[in-house]
Write an enzyme that holds these catalytic residues in place. Structure first.
Site, mmCIF file in Angstrom:
data_model
loop_
_atom_site.group_PDB
_atom_site.id
_atom_site.type_symbol
_atom_site.label_atom_id
_atom_site.label_comp_id
_atom_site.label_asym_id
_atom_site.label_seq_id
_atom_site.Cartn_x
_atom_site.Cartn_y
_atom_site.Cartn_z
ATOM 1 N N LYS A 281 0.828 -1.200 0.000
ATOM 2 C CA LYS A 281 0.000 0.000 0.000
ATOM 3 C C LYS A 281 0.865 1.254 0.000
ATOM 4 O O LYS A 281 2.021 1.220 0.445
ATOM 5 C CB LYS A 281 -0.901 0.024 1.243
ATOM 6 C CG LYS A 281 -1.975 -1.043 1.298
ATOM 7 C CD LYS A 281 -2.764 -0.927 2.592
ATOM 8 C CE LYS A 281 -3.831 -2.003 2.681
ATOM 9 N NZ LYS A 281 -4.935 -1.771 1.733
ATOM 10 N N ARG A 355 -10.663 -11.317 1.329
ATOM 11 C CA ARG A 355 -11.509 -12.359 0.742
ATOM 12 C C ARG A 355 -10.823 -13.731 0.800
ATOM 13 O O ARG A 355 -11.498 -14.760 0.788
ATOM 14 C CB ARG A 355 -11.883 -11.987 -0.686
ATOM 15 C CG ARG A 355 -10.736 -11.878 -1.656
ATOM 16 C CD ARG A 355 -11.041 -11.006 -2.859
ATOM 17 N NE ARG A 355 -11.062 -9.590 -2.487
ATOM 18 C CZ ARG A 355 -11.347 -8.605 -3.348
ATOM 19 N NH1 ARG A 355 -11.650 -8.890 -4.606
ATOM 20 N NH2 ARG A 355 -11.348 -7.352 -2.946
#
Length: 497
Positions: A281, A355
Site C-alpha cells: 500500500k 476475501r
C-alpha cells in the site's frame, strides 16, 4: 455511566441538570411546557429573547432555575415534530451531550425520550440516548503516559423520566439493551484503536477467550495454523505466510437455545494489520490499516451483546485473524492457492487478502448448518467511493435476509445499502490459470469482492457487509466507530423475538 429510570415529577428532580425538548417555532414538549407553566412562562420568554427557533440541535441552557431542586435546565431543539426521524433525533442527542460536557454536569435527568420519533418505540429511544451519550464520552487513553493531561468527563449519571408504571418495563428494556450495545461498541473501539504491535492475531484471540470466560453460555476455542492446515485452509494460510505473527481462527459459540436449534453465524475479518503484502500500500494513512480487524472486533462485540442480554437463540462467531505483510515467504502476484472448498485461486493482487481469509472461514461455517451467515469486513476502498462513509455496503444471495438486515440497520441507526449480485460480475473474476481470480479489475470493486465470496456460500443464506467506510473515522477525529455492532445486535434481537 450509570443509567436508571425515575417516575418523579420534573420539579422534584435533584440532578444537576434537567434535559427537555422543544420543537420548531418554539413549541415546547410536554415536560418543557409543564416547567414553563411552573416558572410563569420563563422558558417561552427566554427562547424568544435569544431568538432560538427550535431547529434540530438548538441549545438553550437556563441557569439557575428559580423554582425546584434542579439548578439548570437544558432545552434541546428537535426541529419539526412531524419530521423527527432517527437521524435528527441522534443529532439532537449529540448536541445535548456536548452541552452537558461543556458545562461540567455531573448528573442529569432527561425527558427527551418523550418525543415521538419515527420508527422508534420508547425502548428504542432510550437505547439511542445511551449509545449517543456513551459514544460522546468515549476516550482512548490506554497508551497515554501522562494521565494528568487526560480530562475525564464529569457526567456519571443519567436518569430517564418516565410517567407512571405502565412504561417502566419498556424503559428498563431500553436501558438494558442500550447499555449492552454501548458497552460492546466501547470494547470494539478499544480493540480497534490499539496499534498492530499490540493487537496481534494472538491478542485478539486472547480477548475472545476472556469474553468466553465471562459468560457461562459462551464457549471459545482458538484454532492455530496446524489446525488450519489440517482443515485444508490454503487460502487463509497463504495470507499469514509473510508475517511473523501466526494466524488464528477464533470460534465463539453462544448457546441461548437448545443444542438442536440451528445457529446464526457471524464471520468477521480480523486483519490486525494490512500493509498490502507484496502489492504494498502507499505510505500515506497506512497506519489506519490497524482498523482492518474491525469486522472481527464487531463480531466479538455482537456475541457479547447476545450473551449479556441472554438472547434465546444460538449464535456462532468466526473470526479469521492474521497480518498481511511483505516478506520473502509472502504471497506473490500470480501465485495460485487452494481453498478449503477445493477451488483454486489466482492471486493477482496480494492486497485483496480479506476475501482470501474469509472464503475459507465461510466454508468452515457450513458445518454449523446455519439459519443464515453474515460476514462483516473492511473489504474494499471501492465501497467508500460508491457509498461514502454513511451506510455500509450490503450484498446478499437472499432477499429475505437482505430485508431483515436493512430493516435492523434502519432501526438501529446503523444503515446499509444493498448492491447487486448479478452473474455478469462473476465474469470479471475469470482466471486463465485457476478456478477464480482474487480481483475483478477496477470496475465495481465492492461488488466483485462480494461475487468472489458468493462462490463459497451457495449452501446457505448469506449476506456480506462491507464496512470499509463506516468502521472508523479518518482525519482529526480518527478512531474506530464501533459500527456495525448496533446493526448486528438489532438483527439478533429481532431473531430472538
Amino acid at each position: 455511566m450509570d443509567y436508571s429510570i425515575k417516575s418523579e415529577a420534573p420539579d422534584k428532580i435533584s440532578d444537576d441538570c434537567l434535559i427537555v425538548g422543544f420543537y420548531a417555532k418554539r413549541k415546547l414538549g410536554p415536560t418543557a411546557a409543564a416547567l414553563d407553566q411552573l416558572h410563569d412562562g420563563l422558558l417561552t420568554r427566554l427562547l424568544k429573547r435569544d431568538d432560538i427557533e427550535g431547529k434540530t440541535g438548538d441549545i438553550l441552557l437556563v441557569n439557575p432555575l428559580p423554582h425546584g431542586k434542579t439548578e439548570r435546565l437544558l432545552l434541546v431543539g428537535l426541529g419539526k415534530a412531524e419530521e423527527l426521524n432517527i437521524a435528527a433525533y441522534r443529532k439532537a442527542l449529540a448536541a445535548a451531550i456536548k452541552a452537558l460536557k461543556d458545562n461540567a454536569v455531573k448528573s442529569a435527568a432527561s425527558a427527551l425520550h418523550e418525543a415521538e420519533v419515527k420508527g422508534l418505540a420508547l425502548d428504542g429511544k432510550i437505547r439511542q440516548n445511551i449509545e449517543v451519550f456513551e459514544n460522546a464520552l468515549y476516550q482512548f487513553t490506554q497508551l497515554k503516559s501522562d494521565k494528568t493531561q487526560i480530562k475525564p468527563a464529569r457526567l456519571a449519571k443519567l436518569n430517564f423520566l418516565v410517567d407512571g408504571d405502565s412504561h417502566q418495563a419498556q424503559a428498563e428494556l431500553g436501558v438494558k439493551q442500550g447499555k449492552a450495545i454501548a458497552d460492546a461498541m466501547l470494547q470494539v473501539r478499544d480493540l480497534a484503536n490499539l496499534p498492530g504491535n499490540i493487537c496481534t492475531p494472538s491478542y485478539l484471540a486472547e480477548q475472545a477467550v476472556k469474553l468466553g470466560k465471562a459468560h457461562k453460555k459462551l464457549k471459545t476455542k482458538v484454532l492455530d495454523e496446524s489446525d488450519l492446515e489440517e482443515l485444508g485452509m490454503g487460502s487463509f494460510l497463504s495470507v499469514s505466510k509473510g508475517s511473523r505473527q501466526p494466524a488464528r481462527l477464533i470460534v465463539l459459540e453462544y448457546q441461548g437455545a437448545s443444542a438442536k436449534t440451528k445457529p446464526y453465524v457471524l464471520v468477521g475479518k480480523g486483519l490486525t494489520f494490512d500493509a498490502g503484502g507484496i502489492s504494498l500500500k502507499p505510505a500515506a494513512n497506512m497506519d489506519e490499516m490497524k482498523y482492518d480487524m474491525c469486522g472481527g472486533a464487531s463480531v466479538i462485540g455482537a456475541l457479547s451483546v447476545a450473551a449479556e442480554l441472554a438472547l434465546p437463540i444460538n449464535v456462532v462467531g468466526l473470526i479469521p485473524a492474521s497480518e498481511n505483510l511483505p516478506d520473502g515467504n509472502a504471497n506473490k502476484p500470480g501465485d495460485v492457492v487452494t481453498s478449503m472448498a477445493g477451488l483454486t485461486i489466482e492471486i493477482l493482487n496480494t492486497d485483496a487478502e480479506g476475501r482470501l481469509i474469509l472464503c475459507d472461514t465461510l466454508t468452515y461455517a457450513k458445518r454449523y448448518d446455519p439459519v443464515a451467515v453474515i460476514d462483516v469486513a473492511t473489504l474494499t476502498g471501492a465501497c467508500i467511493v460508491a457509498l461514502g462513509r454513511h451506510p455500509s455496503g450490503l450484498i446478499s444471495n437472499d432477499d429475505e435476509l437482505s430485508a431483515q438486515i436493512t430493516d435492523a440497520g434502519e432501526r438501529a441507526a446503523d444503515r446499509v445499502w444493498r448492491l447487486p449480485l448479478w452473474d455478469e460480475y462473476q465474469e470479471q473474476l475469470k482466471s486463465n490459470f485457476a478456478d477464480i481470480a482474487n480481483i475483478g479489475g477496477p470496475d465495481g470493486g465492492t461488488i466483485t469482492a462480494g461475487a468472489f465470496l458468493s462462490r463459497f456460500t451457495k449452501d446457505y443464506k448469506w449476506a456480506h457487509l462491507d464496512i470499509a467506510g463506516t468502521a472508523w473515522k479518518t482525519g482529526a477525529d480518527k478512531g474506530a466507530t464501533g459500527r456495525p455492532v448496533p446493526l448486528l445486535a438489532q438483527y439478533l434481537i429481532d431473531r430472538a423475538q
